[in-house]
Design a protein around this motif. Structure first.
Motif, PDB file in Angstrom:
ATOM      1  N   ILE A   5       0.842  -1.201   0.000  1.00  0.00           N
ATOM      2  CA  ILE A   5       0.000   0.000   0.000  1.00  0.00           C
ATOM      3  C   ILE A   5       0.878   1.251   0.000  1.00  0.00           C
ATOM      4  O   ILE A   5       0.642   2.202  -0.760  1.00  0.00           O
ATOM      5  N   ILE A   9       1.026   4.114  -3.066  1.00  0.00           N
ATOM      6  CA  ILE A   9       0.783   5.545  -2.853  1.00  0.00           C
ATOM      7  C   ILE A   9       1.969   6.362  -3.327  1.00  0.00           C
ATOM      8  O   ILE A   9       1.814   7.377  -4.015  1.00  0.00           O
ATOM      9  N   TYR A  27      -5.359   5.668   3.674  1.00  0.00           N
ATOM     10  CA  TYR A  27      -6.139   4.627   2.982  1.00  0.00           C
ATOM     11  C   TYR A  27      -6.927   3.902   4.062  1.00  0.00           C
ATOM     12  O   TYR A  27      -6.482   2.904   4.629  1.00  0.00           O
ATOM     13  N   VAL A  92      -6.016   3.107  -5.140  1.00  0.00           N
ATOM     14  CA  VAL A  92      -4.987   2.177  -4.670  1.00  0.00           C
ATOM     15  C   VAL A  92      -5.270   0.770  -5.194  1.00  0.00           C
ATOM     16  O   VAL A  92      -4.387   0.100  -5.735  1.00  0.00           O
TER      17      VAL A  92
END
Length: 431
Positions: A5, A9, A27, A92
């Motif tokens: 993640i 980003i 997120y 994402v």
């Protein structure tokens, strides 16, 4: 998943954005956490254990859009929660889906005769955005939203950051072996001309178009800056299947001449992992070692023969063998942005949800993809317009533009490919 993640980003934001901008993006779907961020992306549920790796996780066209950009997950809704911009478009998950080629793993029963996932079956083709680097467009949206939230961010000026001019050396020569001589005789070729090709200078061979290719490409390197343009020859190391023919010896005198010419023009050599290596990934390390022994140097770049890399086994085998950069990531039947991006990305193993050190370089255009009636079947004018459009999209995204032109496509009788390549190089040289 936290590492992935964070990587996604950062990838979306791009290199031009200060590192501390990452911390301004959340997120999460927890309202209590919103105020810690300037922009929050609400997870769509794509990564939930009951959804992930199931057919239910696959987007179905027609897709919604957000600011004109196809949206794979979530919904095109943006709202305010105090000083925080809350985005319900799950960029994402969309970036993960495209960069990892997630659908190619979920749909492993969909393959062509060479074991490849067909481009026409991919979501980018079915939803009509194979010619757009949508992940890069997501990055522009995210940077815009951060700016609207009060974070000072400027868009990088458009440029093609790197150009890769590459050649898969499948058949370096037409008639330099007795076997190919015999084939020429069976095809009714002039015997005297065949003998001149077999025993005369290498330049007599119709497939030996490398002097023309490399001279043109060296001029492009000078015009664009040598640190911005790379030339690669991907060479076979004697694969073990019929599809790996014609086989050649990397120690052969003619091959040595080709390698010297390549080095003279600043070119590099990579492994063209064989067709059989795509089926049996353990052969990748064997072929790489064979090439390194023949050339006397380390090999760190690869492209699979037929673009027939299996996912995820071949990627894992490449990394294990010491390959750092792979250039296979294009569809044989559809030129464009297979990974949804024009920029190099680390391989994400979607099966294990792990992030690797192996770098995948998007393959933008392969010669045969454009003209082959089984693939795009474009006319000369259509192919030129399409290639230039892909180049413009790459420039907007500050990405890499990677061409794959076979030496056999630069012969005088190879249709429009020689002239098209010349036109593309001329345009690149003026960027």
């Amino acid at each position: 998943m936290d590492e992935i993640i964070a990587y996604l980003i950062r990838f979306l934001l791009g290199d031009s954005v200060p590192p501390d901008a990452d911390s301004r993006i959340g997120y999460t779907s927890d309202p209590a956490a919103f105020r810690a961020y300037k922009t929050v992306i609400i997870p769509s549920g794509f990564f939930d254990k009951n959804t992930y790796m199931t057919a239910a996780s696959l987007p179905v066209p027609p897709l919604q859009q957000i600011d004109g950009v196809p949206l794979l997950f979530g919904r095109p809704q943006i709202e305010r929660a105090g000083d925080t911009l809350v985005v319900h478009a799950d960029l994402v998950a969309g970036a993960f889906f495209l960069l990892s080629r997630y659908e190619e793993i979920v749909r492993r029963d969909v393959r062509d005769v060479h074991g490849r996932f067909p481009g026409r079956e991919s979501l980018p083709c079915r939803a009509g955005f194979i010619d757009r680097p949508v992940v890069d467009e997501y990055g522009r949206l995210l940077r815009k939203w951060l700016s609207q939230s009060g974070v000072q961010i400027s868009e990088p000026p458009p440029t093609i950051r790197h150009i890769y001019l590459t050649h898969d050396v499948d058949a370096p020569f037409a008639y330099r072996s007795w076997l190919n001589m015999a084939r020429g005789v069976r095809e009714g070729k002039n015997i005297a001309r065949l003998l001149r090709t077999k025993f005369g200078p290498l330049e007599n061979d119709p497939y030996y178009t490398f002097p023309w290719l490399l001279e043109k490409e060296a001029s492009v390197r000078v015009a664009t800056g040598e640190d911005r343009c790379s030339i690669y020859l991907f060479m076979k190391a004697k694969g073990n299947t019929p599809q790996d023919k014609p086989r050649y010896d990397l120690r052969d005198r003619d091959i040595r001449q080709l390698l010297r010419l390549t080095a003279l023009h600043g070119g590099k050599t990579g492994l063209h992992a064989g067709y059989g290596a795509g089926i049996n990934p353990s052969l990748i390390a064997i072929e790489k070692e064979r090439m390194e022994k023949a050339l006397g140097r380390k090999i760190t770049a690869n492209r699979h023969h037929f673009l027939a890399a299996r996912e995820p086994e071949d990627m894992a085998a490449l990394e294990k063998a010491g390959i750092t950069d792979d250039f296979t990531m294009g569809y044989a039947d559809a030129a464009g942005f297979r990974l949804g991006t024009s920029r190099p990305t680390r391989w994400i193993n979607a099966s294990k949800r792990t992030l690797s050190s192996l770098v995948l370089h998007p393959l933008t255009v392969m010669d045969g993809t454009l003209s082959d009636s089984r693939y795009m079947g474009l006319s000369a004018a259509e192919a030129k317009e399409y290639c230039f459009r892909l180049m413009d999209e790459t420039k907007k995204a500050c990405g890499e533009f990677t061409l794959l032109w076979h030496n056999t496509s630069a012969t005088e009788d190879a249709g429009y490919h020689r002239e098209l390549y010349n036109d593309i190089l001329d345009k690149i040289g003026k960027l």
